[in-house]
Design an enzyme around this catalytic site. Structure first.
Site, short mmCIF file in Angstrom:
data_model
loop_
_atom_site.label_atom_id
_atom_site.label_comp_id
_atom_site.label_asym_id
_atom_site.label_seq_id
_atom_site.Cartn_x
_atom_site.Cartn_y
_atom_site.Cartn_z
NE ARG A 16 -3.31 2.48 2.48
CZ ARG A 16 -4.60 1.62 2.03
NH1 ARG A 16 -5.44 1.09 1.30
NH2 ARG A 16 -5.66 2.83 1.56
CG HIS A 97 27.85 -17.34 4.45
ND1 HIS A 97 27.83 -16.42 4.06
CD2 HIS A 97 27.88 -18.55 5.78
CE1 HIS A 97 28.32 -15.69 5.19
NE2 HIS A 97 27.92 -17.29 5.88
CG ASP A 98 23.84 -13.25 3.89
OD1 ASP A 98 24.46 -13.71 4.78
OD2 ASP A 98 23.28 -12.35 4.17
CG HIS A 174 -3.42 20.96 33.63
ND1 HIS A 174 -3.24 19.59 34.62
CD2 HIS A 174 -2.97 21.96 34.18
CE1 HIS A 174 -1.90 19.75 34.59
NE2 HIS A 174 -1.61 21.21 35.01
CD GLN A 252 32.11 -13.47 14.27
OE1 GLN A 252 31.46 -13.88 13.98
NE2 GLN A 252 33.11 -14.93 14.56
CB SER A 300 -17.08 9.05 7.02
OG SER A 300 -18.65 8.30 7.21
CG ASN A 308 -12.92 11.66 8.83
OD1 ASN A 308 -13.58 12.19 9.67
ND2 ASN A 308 -13.15 10.53 8.28
CB SER A 345 22.16 -12.12 10.34
OG SER A 345 22.20 -12.31 9.39
CB THR A 346 16.86 -12.49 11.26
OG1 THR A 346 15.46 -12.55 10.77
CG2 THR A 346 17.14 -12.61 12.81
CB VAL A 347 18.10 -8.61 14.63
CG1 VAL A 347 17.05 -7.18 15.54
CG2 VAL A 347 16.99 -9.19 15.60
#
Length: 462
Positions: A16, A97-98, A174, A252, A300, A308, A345-347
């Site tokens: 999208r 292995h990339d 407030h 490492q 709407s 909106n 790695s995936t993160v």
């Protein structure tokens, strides 16, 4: 590979909202990561050739050929790397292995006469390549895409601040009527805050650090091969040459404290804009801001009259998602089990998603700002209908004149009461004050009780 249309994308970032996130693809897409890994490997190979101790010799024509591997890296090249990793390509079986796939891609693209396959990725671990590649992408993604969009938002706010610097508006603390301000001054607050956060972001993006120190951060493989080379100096020079700060002490893994600082800076800017999104939504709700209706747009599905504040709502949602992702990334990437585990790695592949939600939030906010116009009549009517806000001014002037019970007298008149200007005039008539002070009090109006709010617009930072 599976070909999908945008309607079949798993994430709205590539479905999208793909038209909004398109500017980021050159920095955070898979192809960009492949290309930049090739860049790091090629430049490292050339740096090795420049060492006197290695037998590796690469002439200028061969260097140009090697650099073309990443400078002209295209979709077909990306497909080759992906095949090397997943299905195999040519004489190579699938690496699963990339980074190894990138190594083989470079081997396959070596110029004629340059037999140096054994020197590609010499002494390195994948993290040496990945930590550098990610930072070479993350920095420009922020400075070339996110920062310009943020600066446009900041400039739009600064322009609104100048245009409406003198427009009086009832403030609310407030949620209750409070000392008036000007609409321009309120926009100036956000412009200034955002300018300050931009400074934090740019500083963090310009201080990203890289490591090149082998499997445990000790240069062990390099040192055992060439013990007489100062590999720490070599690493510093190489990383500096890529435009990054050198990180001398690591496992490492590059600890990612630099990335965490950058993500936190982005969250700081996003928090400013989240605050703004909510305030603009409330101003629209209170009819302080009108919205331009877009031809053909539906507000709407059941109430045809509605216009909106969807852009502010969309921005709020995306920036909230971005902050959740950025917070997670900053927390997760700064931890690693002992010297290395692969969960990061995936993160790291989700950095682009966090940036994507940032960019959508910034763009939607700008669209929302472009549609709103202050409703000066509503603001004026609100001020006129709440004369009790003059209580602060009255009791402060009376304090100045030595009335020790000033606060209490005004409180009795106004707190929880429907007060009119006539009520104040009646109070003024009972006061033991000089005529000029009574005239000063009688001249007070809510619309003019804005202090130096208008001139504060000139204090915008950033």
């Amino acid at each position: 590979m599976t070909d999908r249309t945008s309607y079949e994308a798993v994430s709205p970032l590539d479905g999208r909202y793909a038209r909004y996130t398109e500017p980021l693809t050159a920095y955070v897409g898979e192809r960009a990561l492949m290309r930049t890994r090739v860049e790091v490997e090629v430049e490292y190979l050339i740096a090795l050739a420049d060492l006197d101790v290695t037998p590796l010799a690469i002439d200028e024509q061969q260097r140009a050929h090697l650099r073309a591997l990443y400078e002209s890296f295209d979709a077909e090249d990306a497909e080759v790397v992906k095949q090397l990793e997943t299905t195999g390509y040519g004489e190579y079986e699938a690496t699963n292995h990339d980074v190894k796939a990138v190594e083989y891609f470079i081997r396959d693209g070596l110029p004629a006469g340059l037999d140096c396959a054994e020197w590609i990725h010499f002494g390195l671990t994948s993290e040496d390549v990945n930590n550098l590649a990610y930072r070479l992408l993350v920095g420009p993604a922020v400075t070339e895409v996110l920062v310009p969009s943020l600066r446009e938002a900041r400039d739009a706010l600064a322009a609104m601040a100048q245009e409406y610097r003198d427009l009086p508006m009832l403030a609310r603390t407030h949620g209750q009527p409070a000392t008036p301000t000007t609409f321009g001054k309120e926009m100036a607050v956000y412009a200034s805050r955002l300018g300050q956060q931009l400074g934090r972001i740019e500083a963090a993006a310009g201080s990203l650090s890289g490591k090149l120190a082998g499997a445990s951060g000790t240069y062990a493989a390099h040192d055992v091969a060439y013990p007489n080379v100062d590999w720490r100096s070599f690493s510093r020079a190489f990383v500096d040459g890529l435009g990054l700060d050198h990180e001398p002490l690591t496992t490492q893994v590059n600890p990612c404290d630099d990335l965490a600082e950058l993500f936190d800076a982005l969250r700081g800017a996003n928090n400013v804009l989240l605050d703004l999104d909510v305030d603009m939504w409330l101003y629209v709700s209170d009819r302080y801001l009108g919205q331009e209706a877009v031809e053909g747009e539906t507000g709407s599905s059941t109430m045809p009259h509605k216009v909106n504040p969807i852009d502010f709502e969309n921005s709020e949602g995306n920036l909230s998602k971005a902050n959740a992702d950025l917070g997670f990334l900053g927390e997760y990437l700064t931890r690693s089990r002992l010297q290395r585990d692969l969960s990061d790695s995936t993160v790291k592949r989700n950095i682009g998603a966090a940036f994507g939600h940032c960019l959508i939030g910034y763009e939607k906010l700008q669209t929302g700002l472009s549609k709103v116009v202050p409703n000066e009549q509503v603001m004026a009517e609100d001020l006129e209908s709440t004369p009790e806000i003059l209580g602060e001014a009255v009791q402060t002037i009376l304090r100045r004149e030595g009335h020790t019970d000033a606060y209490e007298r005004v409180k009795t008149l106004t707190r929880g009461e429907d007060v009119t200007l006539a009520d104040f005039q009646e109070l003024f008539g009972t006061l033991d004050v000089p005529a000029e002070v009574r005239e000063e009090l009688q001249a007070l109006t809510p619309a003019e009780y804005t202090g130096v709010g208008a001139s504060m617009v000139d204090d915008i930072d950033g």
